[in-house]
Design a protein around this motif. Sequence first.
Motif: not given
Length: 337
Positions: A71-73, A107-132
């Motif tokens: 994942g990349l944010i 690739l995801c964009n947080s739009y400089e929003d920490i809450e959006v960033e957290k949502e992306h991280i949760q999504m990556f957790n569900a996707q079982l990425v190997d790294g971020l």
Amino acid sequence: MVAKGNRNKPRIKDVAEKSGVSTATVSHVINGTRYVSDEVSEKVKAAMKELNYTPNPIARSLRSHQSYLVGLIIPVKNPADMANLFFMAIAQGIESILTKNGYKLILCNSYEDIEVEKEHIQMFNAQLVDGLILAPSGEDYRNLTEQYPVVFIDRKPKVYQGDCVLANNCQGAFEATEYLIKQGHKKIGFINGNGGLTTDRARLEGYQKALLKHGIIYDKNYVKEDCVSVEHGYSLTKELVEQKDVSAVFIANNILTMGAISYFQECHINIPDELAIIGFDDYEWTKIINPPLSCVRQPAFEIGQKAAEVLLERIANNDAPSGEYLLDTSLIVRKSC
């Protein structure tokens, strides 16, 4: 062997028959699970290409317990923002390394929003990425306890112990300021973001260090900082030029630089005869304005490459000590200073 025109997808067995090896050998070539000679490996890859065979990523991940996804944010507020080019260059650098190693990038964009960033991280957790790989929107990441490696890029959180890959912003600002000093300037204005990011603080530090080295007293009245926008670049430059008798200005942010250039053009200020200018980040537009802009170039593509290399090393050995990696910037001197 799959006949030409057959609509069935080619199988690993078809690749084995085409290349004259066993299915196990094909599997070892695909997954890197055992040594296969270069000659045999090339035969297998040629057969895969000819048959248009694509390995099943789900089956591959089940065998290896890896998803081969990274994942990349990135934090870009506005798609038209010049920072988008910077982070896209980083993404290309990341992908160039991942692709060679059989990984795919999300690739995801947080739009400089920490809450959006957290949502992306949760999504990556569900996707079982190997790294971020993360360009952070916040400062405190002590609660980031993901089960996969994380590498920070461009910005270093205040509260986090982990891998970071950054441009040497302090060095870049130091070299730009020192160049202006060596050109005979002593009253050098400095325009920057509002200090909320480690990049802002490092660039201010580089400016201060150059003044100190050359015996010039630091005057905070020559420093203008605010939120990063074209409008603020314009207003900060106007304020600095009208209030202080500066002979040169170093603008440590590309968006603020655009606002500053707008002010100079509107006021018909002759660059560099009336005022010398150095900006930050080297984009195509900096080469074609009149006069072409001197600037500090960040190694964006190389930052991406290094971040991917560090992440893959961390995936292979997550117990190794974490590190901070600073990549050198370079001063590009054109006609504006």
